[in-house]
Design an enzyme around this catalytic site. Structure first.
Site, mmCIF file in Angstrom:
data_model
loop_
_atom_site.group_PDB
_atom_site.id
_atom_site.type_symbol
_atom_site.label_atom_id
_atom_site.label_comp_id
_atom_site.label_asym_id
_atom_site.label_seq_id
_atom_site.Cartn_x
_atom_site.Cartn_y
_atom_site.Cartn_z
ATOM 1 N N TYR A 15 0.815 -1.218 0.000
ATOM 2 C CA TYR A 15 0.000 0.000 0.000
ATOM 3 C C TYR A 15 0.854 1.276 0.000
ATOM 4 O O TYR A 15 0.592 2.216 0.750
ATOM 5 C CB TYR A 15 -0.941 0.023 1.220
ATOM 6 C CG TYR A 15 -1.648 -1.285 1.463
ATOM 7 C CD1 TYR A 15 -2.580 -1.770 0.557
ATOM 8 C CD2 TYR A 15 -1.371 -2.049 2.595
ATOM 9 C CE1 TYR A 15 -3.214 -2.983 0.770
ATOM 10 C CE2 TYR A 15 -2.004 -3.263 2.811
ATOM 11 C CZ TYR A 15 -2.925 -3.721 1.893
ATOM 12 O OH TYR A 15 -3.552 -4.917 2.112
ATOM 13 N N TYR A 143 -12.935 -6.530 5.987
ATOM 14 C CA TYR A 143 -11.772 -6.645 5.091
ATOM 15 C C TYR A 143 -11.469 -8.129 4.953
ATOM 16 O O TYR A 143 -11.356 -8.834 5.952
ATOM 17 C CB TYR A 143 -10.556 -5.902 5.664
ATOM 18 C CG TYR A 143 -9.313 -6.154 4.840
ATOM 19 C CD1 TYR A 143 -9.019 -5.363 3.736
ATOM 20 C CD2 TYR A 143 -8.461 -7.217 5.137
ATOM 21 C CE1 TYR A 143 -7.907 -5.622 2.944
ATOM 22 C CE2 TYR A 143 -7.346 -7.483 4.354
ATOM 23 C CZ TYR A 143 -7.074 -6.680 3.262
ATOM 24 O OH TYR A 143 -5.977 -6.944 2.483
ATOM 25 N N ASP A 246 -14.244 -15.636 8.374
ATOM 26 C CA ASP A 246 -12.853 -15.294 8.080
ATOM 27 C C ASP A 246 -12.154 -15.030 9.417
ATOM 28 O O ASP A 246 -12.290 -13.955 9.994
ATOM 29 C CB ASP A 246 -12.841 -14.058 7.173
ATOM 30 C CG ASP A 246 -11.435 -13.542 6.914
ATOM 31 O OD1 ASP A 246 -10.489 -14.016 7.572
ATOM 32 O OD2 ASP A 246 -11.294 -12.648 6.057
ATOM 33 N N LYS A 275 -2.408 -16.169 8.658
ATOM 34 C CA LYS A 275 -1.575 -15.362 9.555
ATOM 35 C C LYS A 275 -0.887 -16.177 10.660
ATOM 36 O O LYS A 275 0.178 -16.734 10.433
ATOM 37 C CB LYS A 275 -2.406 -14.234 10.161
ATOM 38 C CG LYS A 275 -2.768 -13.143 9.169
ATOM 39 C CD LYS A 275 -3.352 -11.952 9.868
ATOM 40 C CE LYS A 275 -3.858 -10.893 8.915
ATOM 41 N NZ LYS A 275 -2.843 -10.003 8.392
HETATM 42 N N1 PMP Z 1 -8.850 -11.660 6.000
HETATM 43 C C1 PMP Z 1 -8.537 -10.918 7.073
HETATM 44 C C2 PMP Z 1 -9.535 -10.806 8.192
HETATM 45 C C3 PMP Z 1 -7.312 -10.264 7.154
HETATM 46 O O1 PMP Z 1 -7.034 -9.525 8.228
HETATM 47 C C4 PMP Z 1 -6.401 -10.417 6.083
HETATM 48 C C5 PMP Z 1 -5.048 -9.725 6.097
HETATM 49 N N2 PMP Z 1 -4.931 -8.587 6.824
HETATM 50 C C6 PMP Z 1 -6.760 -11.206 4.992
HETATM 51 C C7 PMP Z 1 -7.993 -11.817 4.987
HETATM 52 C C8 PMP Z 1 -5.830 -11.396 3.829
HETATM 53 O O2 PMP Z 1 -4.755 -12.187 4.196
HETATM 54 P P1 PMP Z 1 -3.410 -12.168 3.333
HETATM 55 O O3 PMP Z 1 -2.791 -10.830 3.527
HETATM 56 O O4 PMP Z 1 -2.595 -13.286 3.905
HETATM 57 O O5 PMP Z 1 -3.793 -12.425 1.916
#
Ligand code: PMP
Length: 446
Positions: A15, A143, A246, A275
């Site tokens: 970003y 997100y 998610d 993560k």
């Molecule tokens: N879902 C959530 C809730 C996230 O916080 C993130 C990353 N911040 C993602 C999906 C995307 O994961 P990645 O950056 O490993 O593609």
């Protein structure tokens, strides 16, 4: 040209503009919760490298697992072959999630894990002979990643992906849940009534509701009530809509429970993890579905699930994940997170007095200060450097998601930086009354 000048001119960072003005701290090594940088000295990592490094850096247990696996093989294709670390990790994930969630798909990043979940949902409804159910519903302020389908789910107004509008799918947006882990009954009922109406109107086209349970993260660091989560789960059941959770940011203890859905006592149809899955060591994600969905995902023509990344179930990453889960479950992580939450609550509550503070959210090992205006990120980071802390605010938010292994004295420094930063920010010229109401209502809660 120095190395840092090369970086500045030739390397894109997340970003950021290519030729960004800032020279970035160069991290030479990391140990425990500390990043050792060339020009800014040691910095306590208040961010867990974007919420993933839950055990801290350079953990002997994780290093050893990767080194042992490296001596055997770094990678092998998962198409048509299998290997022990993937099997072991599959068993662990099936074991620590509800019994119904027992079909695991490994991929290499959180965004892809969500994409896979979306594909599962679309194929599922095709198999059920309801191919018109191919749209998604999601919550505002969410997100879910940076790939095209996941960008579509980000908040359409405040999200990072506004410029791609027109290229994105159009999900059904439900309102962002009201802020606060504890919500009044009428607030919950009102929210659920509106959400149900919206979903009911679209039930024939909605394949799945996709959301971050309990804590919305990169979309605005918002915590909401388990009753809302439980209510949305029940609505999905009633309206024949799949629920995709998610937990890429919330999974593995961050909210104080191993998975955030536990707060609501529910089980999703599909769960996305990433993560902290590898303790932040390597890129790996998992999409775990109820295997009862599989026959319909495959449909009458027994079509496979159409996804298969090159580095699917990478042996080094799955070995790291096995070691990370073992390390987490054999530790007193619940107590550590309670202690972190208590210290964050006590340390930050004085900020309530500041007129520019809209809300203070503390949930598990996460605290976020919502200001009523955009944060001067460079200034906050400078305060961090002066106190030996790495912090990365965004929008109107100063937040921390520290490693669970952070010590009391290290966390005290993080709190000091957040406090100084929030105090140093100018109050907005005109305060909105409704924001003050939010601040009063949202007493920090664990
Ligand atoms: N879902 C959530 C809730 C996230 O916080 C993130 C990353 N911040 C993602 C999906 C995307 O994961 P990645 O950056 O490993 O593609």
């Amino acid at each position: 040209m120095t190395d840092l000048q090369f970086d500045q001119r030739h390397l894109w960072h997340p970003y950021t503009r290519l030729h960004s003005k800032a020279t970035l701290p160069l991290v030479e090594r990391a140990e425990g919760c500390t990043l050792y940088t060339r020009d800014h000295g040691p910095l306590i990592d208040a961010m867990s490298s974007w919420w993933s490094v839950i055990h801290g850096y350079n953990r002997p247990e994780l290093n050893k697992a990767i080194e042992d696996q490296l001596g055997k093989m770094a990678h092998v294709m998962f198409g048509g072959l299998t290997h022990q670390p993937a099997i072991d990790l599959g068993k662990k994930l099936v074991d620590i999630t509800p019994p119904e969630l027992d079909a695991v798909f490994f991929s290499d990043s959180g965004s892809v894990a969500v994409e896979v979940a979306l594909k599962m949902a679309v194929q599922y409804w095709q198999g059920r002979e309801k191919p018109h159910k191919r749209q998604f519903a999601t919550l505002r302020s969410g997100y879910h990643g940076d790939t095209f389908a996941t960008m579509s789910m980000s908040d359409p107004d405040d999200g990072m992906h506004k410029r791609f509008h027109g290229l994105l799918h159009e999900p059904i947006f439900l309102d962002a849940p009201p802020l606060g882990f504890e919500a009044d009954d009428h607030v919950v009922a009102d929210y659920l009534r509106k959400s149900k109406k919206n979903l009911q109107q679209n039930r024939d086209k909605v394949a799945a509701l996709v959301l971050e349970p309990i804590m919305q993260n990169a979309g605005g660091m918002r915590v909401y009530s388990p009753e809302i989560l439980a209510g949305l789960h029940d609505i999905c059941k009633e309206l024949d809509i799949l629920l995709i959770l998610d937990e890429i940011a919330t999974g593995f203890g961050r909210t104080g429970r191993l998975f955030a859905y536990e707060w609501a006592g529910i089980c999703p149809d599909i769960l996305c993890l990433g993560k902290a899955l590898t303790g932040g060591y390597l890129s790996l994600a998992a999409t775990i579905a109820k295997s009862s969905l599989a026959p319909d995902i495959e449909g009458p023509d027994h079509a496979p699930l159409m996804h298969g990344p090159t580095f699917m179930a990478n042996p080094l990453a799955t070995a790291a994940a096995n070691a990370s889960i073992e390390l987490l479950l054999s530790s007193n992580w619940q107590q550590k997170i309670k202690n972190i939450a208590r210290q964050l609550r006590e340390g930050l509550s004085s900020l309530f007095a500041l007129p520019q503070v809209e809300a203070i959210i503390v949930k598990g090992a996460m605290a976020a200060i919502h200001l009523d205006h955009p944060v001067d990120a460079a200034r906050v980071q400078q305060i961090g450097f002066e106190h030996g802390v790495w912090i990365r605010p965004f929008r109107n938010l100063i937040y921390t998601m520290p490693p669970y292994s952070i010590s009391e004295s290290e966390l005290a420094k993080v709190i000091e930086v957040i406090t100084r930063s929030a105090r140093g920010m100018r109050p907005a010229i005109a305060l909105r009354r409704d924001n003050l109401a939010i601040a009063r209502r949202d007493k920090p809660s664990t």
